[in-house]
Design a protein around this motif. Sequence first.
Motif, PDB file in Angstrom:
ATOM      1  N   TRP A 162       0.806  -1.294  -0.060  1.00  0.00           N
ATOM      2  CA  TRP A 162      -0.061   0.030   0.126  1.00  0.00           C
ATOM      3  C   TRP A 162       0.814   1.416   0.021  1.00  0.00           C
ATOM      4  O   TRP A 162       0.527   2.358  -0.414  1.00  0.00           O
ATOM      5  CB  TRP A 162      -0.881  -0.084   1.206  1.00  0.00           C
ATOM      6  CG  TRP A 162      -0.352   0.068   2.546  1.00  0.00           C
ATOM      7  CD1 TRP A 162       0.102  -0.631   3.402  1.00  0.00           C
ATOM      8  CD2 TRP A 162      -0.116   1.536   3.271  1.00  0.00           C
ATOM      9  NE1 TRP A 162       0.852  -0.142   4.565  1.00  0.00           N
ATOM     10  CE2 TRP A 162       0.389   1.326   4.391  1.00  0.00           C
ATOM     11  CE3 TRP A 162      -0.755   2.780   3.122  1.00  0.00           C
ATOM     12  CZ2 TRP A 162       0.927   2.033   5.435  1.00  0.00           C
ATOM     13  CZ3 TRP A 162      -0.341   3.548   3.972  1.00  0.00           C
ATOM     14  CH2 TRP A 162       0.395   3.422   5.047  1.00  0.00           C
ATOM     15  N   LEU A 163       2.186   1.152   0.659  1.00  0.00           N
ATOM     16  CA  LEU A 163       3.036   2.220   0.688  1.00  0.00           C
ATOM     17  C   LEU A 163       4.484   1.565   0.654  1.00  0.00           C
ATOM     18  O   LEU A 163       4.998   1.498   1.969  1.00  0.00           O
ATOM     19  CB  LEU A 163       2.706   3.372   1.850  1.00  0.00           C
ATOM     20  CG  LEU A 163       3.637   4.318   1.819  1.00  0.00           C
ATOM     21  CD1 LEU A 163       3.486   5.287   0.357  1.00  0.00           C
ATOM     22  CD2 LEU A 163       3.342   5.442   2.810  1.00  0.00           C
ATOM     23  N   GLU A 164       5.000   1.198  -0.425  1.00  0.00           N
ATOM     24  CA  GLU A 164       6.322   0.549  -0.294  1.00  0.00           C
ATOM     25  C   GLU A 164       7.222   1.114  -1.332  1.00  0.00           C
ATOM     26  O   GLU A 164       7.105   1.439  -2.413  1.00  0.00           O
ATOM     27  CB  GLU A 164       6.080  -0.914  -0.817  1.00  0.00           C
ATOM     28  CG  GLU A 164       7.268  -1.869  -0.280  1.00  0.00           C
ATOM     29  CD  GLU A 164       7.644  -2.308   0.846  1.00  0.00           C
ATOM     30  OE1 GLU A 164       8.602  -2.792   1.299  1.00  0.00           O
ATOM     31  OE2 GLU A 164       6.780  -1.977   1.920  1.00  0.00           O
ATOM     32  N   GLN A 165       8.595   1.477  -0.690  1.00  0.00           N
ATOM     33  CA  GLN A 165       9.674   1.705  -1.618  1.00  0.00           C
ATOM     34  C   GLN A 165      10.425   0.529  -2.059  1.00  0.00           C
ATOM     35  O   GLN A 165      10.574  -0.089  -1.237  1.00  0.00           O
ATOM     36  CB  GLN A 165      10.637   2.948  -0.845  1.00  0.00           C
ATOM     37  CG  GLN A 165      11.835   3.267  -1.908  1.00  0.00           C
ATOM     38  CD  GLN A 165      12.546   4.406  -1.272  1.00  0.00           C
ATOM     39  OE1 GLN A 165      12.179   5.462  -1.308  1.00  0.00           O
ATOM     40  NE2 GLN A 165      13.775   4.027  -0.786  1.00  0.00           N
ATOM     41  N   ILE A 166      10.587   0.339  -3.505  1.00  0.00           N
ATOM     42  CA  ILE A 166      11.192  -0.760  -3.890  1.00  0.00           C
ATOM     43  C   ILE A 166      12.386  -0.159  -4.807  1.00  0.00           C
ATOM     44  O   ILE A 166      12.237   0.594  -5.791  1.00  0.00           O
ATOM     45  CB  ILE A 166      10.171  -1.455  -4.952  1.00  0.00           C
ATOM     46  CG1 ILE A 166       8.891  -1.856  -4.190  1.00  0.00           C
ATOM     47  CG2 ILE A 166      10.787  -2.714  -5.429  1.00  0.00           C
ATOM     48  CD1 ILE A 166       7.780  -2.325  -5.053  1.00  0.00           C
TER      49      ILE A 166
END
Length: 205
Positions: A162-166
């Motif tokens: 839902w809110l993820e830095q990749i």
Amino acid sequence: MVDPRDARADAKADKARAKALRPWYKKKRFMIPLVLVVLFGIGSLAGGGVDSPSGDDADSSARGGVNQDSDRDNTAGLNQPVRDGKFEFTVKGIECGQTSVGSQFLKKEAQGQYCVLSLNIKNIGTEAQTMFGDNQKLIDSQGREFSSDSAAAIYSDQSKVWLEQINPGNAVDGQMYFDVPKDAQPVKVKLHDSAFSGGVVVNLA
């Protein structure tokens, strides 16, 4: 008797006066550039019928993925990688009918029912990119469009997306929650790498 030299001089003078009185559009110094401009314009129109693929589309085609803008439908389905911007999405499935998310004491109730979308997201770019669940849309058989429920995702230990830095080359498995009416029948999902991207559509049926 008329001097031949005077006659030739008069003839030249008459010719010069006629040339000076000639309309501007008949003069060579105007006609030649005008003809060149017209020919150049015709050549440009004749050669502009087919556009070459854009950088993103050409790159997507070379890597075998499916990339699309918002005006084109997509034949991609479950377990088929699709690309939008820096992200490659693989939708694994969707399950509807869930009425709440979370534990017995800390949970979020659905207004209708939760449809839970399972997917994998891979960063295929060269820089870190943040995945925002709010940018993703679920579409049902009536054409209604639903936003992901970020609040429900907070209560789930399975969400992760839902809110993820990749970072580049990394991938994340997770779930997204869509609060939809009980009679809704999801048929496709539209996924975005950002709020401003064209998006890519995956058929769920």
